[in-house]
Design a protein around this motif. Structure first.
Motif, short mmCIF file in Angstrom:
data_model
loop_
_atom_site.label_atom_id
_atom_site.label_comp_id
_atom_site.label_asym_id
_atom_site.label_seq_id
_atom_site.Cartn_x
_atom_site.Cartn_y
_atom_site.Cartn_z
N GLU A 35 55.26 15.01 53.95
CA GLU A 35 55.21 16.05 52.85
C GLU A 35 53.80 16.48 53.07
O GLU A 35 53.43 17.77 53.20
CB GLU A 35 55.72 15.78 51.55
CG GLU A 35 55.53 16.67 50.60
CD GLU A 35 55.96 16.40 49.24
OE1 GLU A 35 55.21 16.75 48.15
OE2 GLU A 35 57.01 15.77 49.04
N GLU A 44 57.94 9.40 53.07
CA GLU A 44 58.38 10.69 52.83
C GLU A 44 57.23 11.70 52.26
O GLU A 44 57.07 12.62 52.65
CB GLU A 44 59.49 10.75 51.80
CG GLU A 44 60.78 9.98 52.27
CD GLU A 44 61.96 9.84 51.06
OE1 GLU A 44 61.50 10.30 49.93
OE2 GLU A 44 62.65 9.33 51.22
N LYS A 45 56.43 10.72 51.39
CA LYS A 45 55.22 11.72 50.95
C LYS A 45 54.32 11.85 52.21
O LYS A 45 53.70 13.08 52.09
CB LYS A 45 54.65 10.65 49.79
CG LYS A 45 53.50 11.40 49.04
CD LYS A 45 54.24 12.51 48.60
CE LYS A 45 54.41 12.40 46.99
NZ LYS A 45 54.39 13.83 46.20
#
Length: 189
Positions: A137, A133-134
Motif C-alpha cells: 500500500e 500488505e501495508k
C-alpha cells in the motif's frame, strides 16, 4: 510399552507425524518395487526357460527371502536408526509434554508454553502478512506521489512559460504604448 507410546505422541506433536509411520511407508514402497521386479524377472525367465519353472520359482522365492532378510535386518534398520538419531530427533531445548514426569505442574507448564509458542508463531505470520500488505500500500502511495511530483514539476515549467509570456506581452504593450500614436498608424499603413 508406555514409553514407546509417549515417544510416538511426542514425535507426532513435534513433527506433525510419527517417523515410524514414515519409515513403514518408505519400506513398503521399496519392498513393493522389489517384489514387482522379482515378478517381472520370474515371468521373463519362465518365457525364456519354460522347462525349468519349478527351479525358477524356488530360486526367485529364495532370492526374495534373502533380499528381505538383508534389506530388513541390515540396510533398513540402519537407515531407520540413523534417521531416528539424527534427523527426527527432538532438540533438548524444545519444551515437550512428558506424561511420565512426576512433576504434574511442569508437564502442564510445558504444554502451555508449547501452545503459547505456536500462538506466537501464528501471530507473527499474521503480522508479517499484514506488514507485506501495508508495504504494498505504501509503495503504491509513493508511486502516486512520484507521479504527482512529476506533474507538479511539469506545471511549474508551464507556469514559468506563461509568466514569461505575460512579462513579454506586458513589455511589448509598454513599448507600443510609448511609441507616438502617429508612428503606429504609419507603420500600420
Amino acid at each position: 510399552m508406555a514409553s514407546k507410546m509417549n515417544d510416538e505422541l511426542l514425535s507426532t506433536e513435534f513433527f506433525g507425524f510419527h517417523p515410524g509411520k514414515l519409515y513403514k511407508e518408505i519400506y513398503a514402497v521399496g519392498y513393493n518395487e522389489f517384489i514387482e521386479a522379482v515378478k517381472a524377472l520370474k515371468k521373463a525367465l519362465h518365457d525364456e526357460f519354460p522347462d525349468n519353472q519349478d527351479e525358477i520359482d524356488r530360486s526367485c522365492d529364495s532370492f526374495l527371502t534373502e533380499y528381505c532378510e538383508t534389506f530388513d535386518k541390515k540396510w533398513f534398520k540402519v537407515f531407520a536408526d540413523f534417521c531416528s538419531k539424527n534427523v527426527f530427533k527432538i532438540p533438548a531445548h524444545v519444551p515437550v509434554y512428558d506424561p511420565e514426569l512426576n512433576e504434574r505442574e511442569a508437564n502442564q507448564e510445558a504444554a502451555v508454553r508449547v501452545r503459547q509458542l505456536k500462538n506466537k508463531v501464528l501471530a507473527m505470520e499474521y503480522f508479517n502478512c499484514r506488514l507485506l500488505e501495508k508495504i504494498k500500500e505504501v509503495d503504491g502511495q509513493i508511486a502516486e506521489r512520484e507521479q504527482l511530483k512529476e506533474r507538479i514539476e511539469q506545471m511549474k515549467v508551464k507556469v514559468e512559460v506563461i509568466k514569461k509570456g505575460r512579462e513579454l506581452e506586458a513589455e511589448l504593450t509598454s513599448i507600443t504604448d510609448e511609441l507616438p500614436h502617429n508612428e503606429t498608424h504609419q507603420t500600420e499603413a
